[in-house]
Each structure stands twice: as C-alpha cells, then as structure tokens.
Design a protein around this motif. Structure first.
Motif, PDB file in Angstrom:
ATOM      1  N   ASP A 190       0.853  -1.344  -0.022  1.00  0.00           N
ATOM      2  CA  ASP A 190       0.079   0.145   0.029  1.00  0.00           C
ATOM      3  C   ASP A 190       0.796   1.338   0.103  1.00  0.00           C
ATOM      4  N   ALA A 191       1.897   1.075   0.643  1.00  0.00           N
ATOM      5  CA  ALA A 191       2.855   2.282   0.735  1.00  0.00           C
ATOM      6  C   ALA A 191       4.296   1.709   0.915  1.00  0.00           C
ATOM      7  N   CYS A 192       5.386   2.681   0.650  1.00  0.00           N
ATOM      8  CA  CYS A 192       6.777   2.141   0.999  1.00  0.00           C
ATOM      9  C   CYS A 192       7.422   3.412   1.268  1.00  0.00           C
ATOM     10  N   ILE A 193       8.225   3.565   2.315  1.00  0.00           N
ATOM     11  CA  ILE A 193       8.987   4.820   2.917  1.00  0.00           C
ATOM     12  C   ILE A 193      10.415   4.536   2.570  1.00  0.00           C
ATOM     13  N   ASP A 194      10.871   5.663   2.004  1.00  0.00           N
ATOM     14  CA  ASP A 194      12.463   5.822   2.065  1.00  0.00           C
ATOM     15  C   ASP A 194      13.249   5.724   3.417  1.00  0.00           C
ATOM     16  N   HIS A 195      13.902   4.941   3.859  1.00  0.00           N
ATOM     17  CA  HIS A 195      14.374   5.332   5.335  1.00  0.00           C
ATOM     18  C   HIS A 195      15.606   6.236   5.364  1.00  0.00           C
ATOM     19  N   ARG A 196      16.032   6.648   4.144  1.00  0.00           N
ATOM     20  CA  ARG A 196      17.051   7.605   4.023  1.00  0.00           C
ATOM     21  C   ARG A 196      16.700   9.089   3.901  1.00  0.00           C
ATOM     22  N   ALA A 197      15.229   9.213   3.840  1.00  0.00           N
ATOM     23  CA  ALA A 197      14.591  10.512   3.848  1.00  0.00           C
ATOM     24  C   ALA A 197      14.880  11.239   5.094  1.00  0.00           C
ATOM     25  N   ALA A 198      14.645  12.577   5.079  1.00  0.00           N
ATOM     26  CA  ALA A 198      15.222  13.271   6.312  1.00  0.00           C
ATOM     27  C   ALA A 198      13.831  13.218   7.093  1.00  0.00           C
ATOM     28  N   ASP A 199      12.664  13.130   6.529  1.00  0.00           N
ATOM     29  CA  ASP A 199      11.469  13.175   7.400  1.00  0.00           C
ATOM     30  C   ASP A 199      11.033  11.798   7.592  1.00  0.00           C
ATOM     31  N   PHE A 200      11.722  10.812   7.466  1.00  0.00           N
ATOM     32  CA  PHE A 200      11.293   9.436   7.233  1.00  0.00           C
ATOM     33  C   PHE A 200      10.315   9.124   8.274  1.00  0.00           C
ATOM     34  N   ALA A 201      10.311   9.472   9.813  1.00  0.00           N
ATOM     35  CA  ALA A 201       9.457   9.254  10.698  1.00  0.00           C
ATOM     36  C   ALA A 201       8.243   9.735  10.465  1.00  0.00           C
ATOM     37  N   GLN A 202       8.152  10.848   9.900  1.00  0.00           N
ATOM     38  CA  GLN A 202       6.852  11.519   9.884  1.00  0.00           C
ATOM     39  C   GLN A 202       6.210  10.876   8.728  1.00  0.00           C
ATOM     40  N   GLN A 203       6.852  10.559   7.752  1.00  0.00           N
ATOM     41  CA  GLN A 203       6.320   9.877   6.473  1.00  0.00           C
ATOM     42  C   GLN A 203       5.909   8.392   6.996  1.00  0.00           C
ATOM     43  N   LEU A 204       6.478   7.960   7.804  1.00  0.00           N
ATOM     44  CA  LEU A 204       5.878   6.492   8.013  1.00  0.00           C
ATOM     45  C   LEU A 204       4.757   6.587   9.066  1.00  0.00           C
ATOM     46  N   GLN A 205       4.671   7.559  10.061  1.00  0.00           N
ATOM     47  CA  GLN A 205       3.799   7.734  10.593  1.00  0.00           C
ATOM     48  C   GLN A 205       2.285   8.017   9.836  1.00  0.00           C
ATOM     49  N   ALA A 206       2.525   8.929   8.785  1.00  0.00           N
ATOM     50  CA  ALA A 206       1.449   9.116   8.138  1.00  0.00           C
ATOM     51  C   ALA A 206       0.887   8.048   6.995  1.00  0.00           C
ATOM     52  N   ALA A 207       1.717   6.957   7.026  1.00  0.00           N
ATOM     53  CA  ALA A 207       1.320   6.167   6.130  1.00  0.00           C
ATOM     54  C   ALA A 207       0.702   4.780   7.048  1.00  0.00           C
ATOM     55  N   CYS A 208       0.789   4.972   8.420  1.00  0.00           N
ATOM     56  CA  CYS A 208       0.214   4.096   9.297  1.00  0.00           C
ATOM     57  C   CYS A 208      -0.744   4.793  10.316  1.00  0.00           C
ATOM     58  N   PRO A 209      -1.987   5.176   9.434  1.00  0.00           N
ATOM     59  CA  PRO A 209      -2.753   6.151  10.175  1.00  0.00           C
ATOM     60  C   PRO A 209      -3.384   5.358  11.420  1.00  0.00           C
ATOM     61  N   ARG A 210      -3.453   3.933  11.307  1.00  0.00           N
ATOM     62  CA  ARG A 210      -4.010   3.348  12.593  1.00  0.00           C
ATOM     63  C   ARG A 210      -3.197   2.616  13.248  1.00  0.00           C
TER      64      ARG A 210
END
Ligand code: NDP
Length: 335
Positions: A190-210
């Motif tokens: 459903d989504a995949c987040i780049d762990h090298r991104a500066a805002d990785f933690a925020q992107q992960l949180q947004a991809a896991c709303p529940r």
C-alpha cells in the motif's frame, strides 16, 4: 576448483582483503561421496556473523576455511547410493565451484523445479523465514497494519506479499526511490517509505494512520526507532534480523525505553532463527512449500533476483548487500 576462503576477520564493514580466492585440486571420490558442481551460490546477511568470532547461535568460519553458503549444484559423479549423476541438489557447500559431499544436509530439488535458484530464495531459506516469522509469530489478521523493512529483499518482499494476501494494510520501508516504487507497483504494497529521507519518521506515521499491528523486524537502528512509537496495543514483533548493526553499528536505541513501551502496549516481541523451524515444524514447512509454491506458479507472487556472474564477484556483491546495493535476492551464477 576455485574457492573463496576467509582470510581475516573484519572489525567493521568487510573489505576485499578479508577474502582470498584460491585454486585447489578436487579430491578423488570415496565410497558414499559425490562430486557437486555449483550452479547458484546464495549470498545472505547471516554470513557477516560467520566472519566474526563473537559469540553467536552458530560457530564462525575458521580463518582459511571456505566461506559458508547455500549452493544449488548438479551431481557430476556419484558413489553415494541416494544421489545420481545429473541430480540437482541444494546443500551448504560454501563459496566454491566444486564440492565433495557425503550427502549431509543435501536435499534433492523435486523433479520439474522450474528455477533452481528459487531454492535459495523464495522457495528456500529466506522464503521460509518470511513465512514462519509472519504466520507463526506475527499472526496478521485482515485489516491490520503490517510494516516490514528491507522491503524489496528476499525476506521482506515475501513478508509484505503474504500480508497482502491475508488482507492487511502493508507498509514497506526500503532504501531509495527505485526500491520504494517497486514495492508499491510490483509487490503491491500500500505504501513504501525511504528510510534515507530526512522526514522518514513523519512519512512512516502518515502511512500508518491506524498505528502498526505487526512489525517484522529486519534492520534495527533508525528504522526501529521510528517504528516503535507507532506500535499498537497487542502488537506483535517477530525479530528476524538487525542488519543495520551487523557491521558493528552501535545498538544506540535505549533498551529500557523500548521495554517500557513493550510493557504499556502489551507488545509481543519474539526473536527466531529459521533453523529451529526446519527442525521443529515440518507441518509449517509443508504449508509454506504448498502455499508459496502455488502462488508462484499462478503468477501471484513477484520475485526479483539480483544476479552476479562468477565466483570472483561474490565478495564485492556480499559487501554491497550490507549497504543495500542489492535489489532483490542476491545470488551468484557460478560456471
Ligand atoms: P535482503 O535481500 O533484504 O538484503 C539486505 C537489505 O538490507 C539491503 O538490500 C538493504 O535494503 C537492507 N539494509 C542493509 N543495511 C542496512 C542498514 N544499515 N539500514 C537499513 N537497511 C539496511 O536480505 P534478506 O532478505 O536475506 O535478509 C533480511 C533480514 O532477514 C536480515 O536482517 C537477515 O539477517 C534476516 N534473516 C534472518 C533469518 C533468521 O533465521 N532469523 C533468516 C534469514 C534472514 P534497503 O536498501 O531497502 O535498505
């Protein structure tokens, strides 16, 4: 016969001088032995552990010994009653082109096995690792959120695809835009987040709303730090690997803070080593072969291999694996 031996032990990331390519004679066969010619050599993260003599669940490779590894080979000649010339076998014969085997730990590939190299990946040790860890420990239920890192790799790609088949919301974590795009477009996450991104933690949180119900742990480090605060009550964490630390990266995360969250969220964390499942759970192994084998035949699974040519390339490719340079299950085509 060409082979690669452990020349010295690395203290951080391995380098070329930790390996040595040697040419040795092939010994004559005794009764009960067979000569194997390697076709495919598997390169896997656990090999970094075998290069070190720090205490572990398996003994290290001795200096001067052939590097450990799973190999799919063809039987060239046989004085073993159970194996005949031409058979394809999978055995842990290591980083070499030829091996003499007495059959210990050797398994014949079933007749009609379409892609022999799959016995080292999706239908082999990494595949069973994904299946056993996710099904037996992660126990994903439809509608839950499952997160897995090293998402396009041998283990992670299958973890996410099985979770999708089980009706979960699947979020991968991978290194770089190309891998993330593949996880979504090819693997169907459903989504995949780049762990090298500066805002990785925020992107992960947004991809896991529940929040996160199952975190299949492959890497540790900064990825784990971002995942932990998102784990739901009664989350399950199969601890499969911690590759971010294999080269000696410090275990920086505060373990007592982690344990506090384990307590308050009633999270179940369980480490596992796949060899135990080979020994103790033949039923689960049969289910894995049946289920994953069928999906693969039906074209319902996407399986990517990263193939390098020739034994001499193995050290370089293996060093790259520990830096995320592989894209898919890393195998060496011998010959
Ligand atoms: P992969 O095919 O996934 O290759 C390794 C990947 O790990 C790299 O491509 C990279 O992906 C990622 N990686 C490497 N270094 C780092 C880092 N510093 N931080 C974050 N990610 C990193 O390997 P496998 O699928 O074979 O193995 C995945 C995990 O499963 C490993 O931890 C391995 O040890 C473990 N394992 C455990 C078993 C068990 O019995 N418990 C059995 C088999 C495997 P990216 O570029 O996407 O970050």
């Amino acid at each position: 016969n060409r082979r690669i031996v452990l020349a010295s032990r690395p203290t951080a990331a391995p380098s070329a001088d930790n390996f040595r390519l040697e040419q040795v004679a092939i010994p004559a066969l005794q009764d009960g032995q067979m000569l194997l010619r390697g076709q495919w050599l598997s390169l896997d993260p656990y090999m970094r552990g075998r290069m070190s003599d720090a205490p572990s669940y398996a003994p290290p490779v001795a200096i001067g010994d052939v590097m450990t590894g799973g190999v799919v080979s063809q039987v060239v000649s046989s004085r073993h009653p159970d194996f005949k010339e031409g058979d394809l076998v999978m055995a842990y014969t290591g980083w070499q082109e030829y091996a003499v085997s007495d059959g210990t730990g050797a398994h014949k590939l079933p007749a009609g096995f379409d892609h022999p190299s799959h016995a080292l990946g999706v239908l082999g040790m990494p595949g069973y690792t994904a299946y056993a860890g996710l099904i037996d420990i992660g126990q994903p239920r439809a509608g839950e959120t499952v997160v897995v890192a090293a998402a396009t790799g041998a283990v992670g790609s299958l973890v996410g695809q099985i979770a999708k088949q089980r009706g979960c919301h699947v979020v991968g974590i991978a290194g770089g835009a190309q891998k993330c795009e593949s996880a979504v477009k090819e693997l169907g996450f459903d989504a995949c987040i780049d762990h090298r991104a500066a805002d990785f933690a925020q992107q992960l949180q947004a991809a896991c709303p529940r929040g996160i119900d199952v975190y299949f742990e492959n890497v540790g480090g900064a990825v784990l730090d971002a995942v932990f605060p998102l784990l739901n009550i009664h989350a399950r964490v199969p601890v499969c690997g911690l590759i971010a630390h294999y080269n000696g990266g410090s275990l920086a995360t505060e373990s007592s803070a982690i344990l506090r969250r384990v307590l308050t969220q009633r999270i179940r964390v369980q480490g596992f080593i796949i060899f135990d499942y080979y020994v103790n759970r033949p039923d689960l192994y049969a289910a894995f072969q049946q289920e994953v084998g069928t999906w693969l035949k039906q074209g319902k699974l996407h399986y990517r291999e990263d193939v390098v040519q020739g034994l001499e390339q193995a050290p370089e490719a293996f060093m790259g694996l520990l830096q995320g340079k592989n894209f898919g299950k890393l195998v060496v085509k011998l010959d």
